[in-house]
Enzyme design. Structure first.
Site, short mmCIF file in Angstrom:
data_model
loop_
_atom_site.label_atom_id
_atom_site.label_comp_id
_atom_site.label_asym_id
_atom_site.label_seq_id
_atom_site.Cartn_x
_atom_site.Cartn_y
_atom_site.Cartn_z
N GLU A 163 0.83 -1.21 0.00
CA GLU A 163 0.00 0.00 0.00
C GLU A 163 0.86 1.26 0.00
O GLU A 163 0.60 2.21 -0.74
CB GLU A 163 -0.92 0.01 1.23
N CYS A 194 -0.70 0.75 7.72
CA CYS A 194 -1.02 1.16 6.34
C CYS A 194 -2.35 1.90 6.28
O CYS A 194 -2.50 2.86 5.53
CB CYS A 194 -1.04 -0.05 5.42
#
Length: 284
Positions: A163, A194
């Protein structure tokens, strides 16, 4: 001092990593299949998934030697380094001291099409996710032009997660005058860290629209994970679990399928509904 590797060495190191990952998957497939059968036998197994995963992780930690731990070679203690290949191990068995090879650190892997074996294993939406210790992220980016950006990222959980790497490698530059419509199909939903980073990105970049469709929920019982996903949705991110139709689409769009049609695995629909109910509880 910085060590550089030739293109041939880089390709060889990448091949070794792929071989090691395939061996790991082979060992865990039998466990995963047994758990798949158990998960289809009734709802009771769903409550024990977390305990089984934790027990298995503890067992793996005990079996795997720590970095720098010594192993016996010909009755003597010798250091074991990451990157020993099968040929070196064979040398130990034959009484020969292996030649140690220093491998470069694992990095984010990018590409256009995923190996079908990896896709079927990593994206399978089972509850008991043994061996699935990395994240695959398939992306589509529409910037208002005639063509879409398409590809995938794969992390090794040794550095930046997929990500985070997306905004470093795929979209490193942000133009406030441009509208970005981003769609991710992920093997597992974002971790707490994340989710926090993505929330901040969406708050800072008002013209970015992000939708994340995940095959599985990552540690959804943990409070920090639930809070992170809820904050991410509040920042404008669309969160949904992957439906069987999504698996068919990603198979056709991101996998080296040799024109073979996608065949859903057993309980694909049931597992989607199970995860979608859990996600709805988190986001309410």
């Amino acid at each position: 001092m910085t060590t550089t590797h030739s293109p041939f060495c880089n390709a060889f190191f990448h091949h070794l990593r792929r071989r090691a990952f395939k061996r790991m998957i082979d060992r865990s497939l039998s466990v995963s299949k047994m758990a798949d059968r158990k998960s289809s036998s009734g709802g009771g197994s769903r409550q024990t998934v977390k305990r089984k995963e934790r027990a298995e992780n503890e067992a793996k930690k005990e079996e795997k030697p720590k970095e720098g731990e010594k192993a016996e070679v010909n009755g003597k203690k010798e250091p074991v380094e990451n990157g020993e290949n099968g040929e070196a191990a064979a040398g130990v068995e034959n009484g020969e001291k292996p030649e140690l090879m220093e491998l470069p650190p694992f990095e984010i892997i990018t590409g256009d099409r995923i190996d079908p074996f990896f896709y079927k294993f990593q994206f399978k939406n089972v509850e008991y996710s043994s061996g699935r210790n990395k994240t695959f992220l398939c992306y589509l980016v529409d910037q208002g032009s005639d063509s879409l950006l398409r590809g995938y990222l794969e992390d090794e959980h040794a550095g930046a997660h997929a990500e985070d790497a997306f905004f470093q490698q795929v979209l490193p530059n942000y133009d406030p005058a441009c509208k970005y419509t981003i769609t991710w199909y992920m093997s597992s939903s974002p971790c707490a860290a994340c989710a926090g980073k993505l929330t901040e990105i969406l708050k800072a970049r008002k013209s970015v629209r992000l939708a994340i469709f995940s095959a599985r929920l990552f540690e959804w019982e943990e409070p920090e994970i639930r809070a992170g996903l809820k904050a991410l949705a509040a920042a404008g991110c669309k969160l949904r679990m992957m439906k069987p139709l999504d698996f068919t689409y990603t198979w056709d769009t991101f996998v080296e399928n040799d024109e073979e049609p996608f065949t859903p695995w057993e309980d694909c629909q049931d597992n989607y509904e199970y995860y979608q109910d859990k996600l709805a509880d988190i986001l309410q």
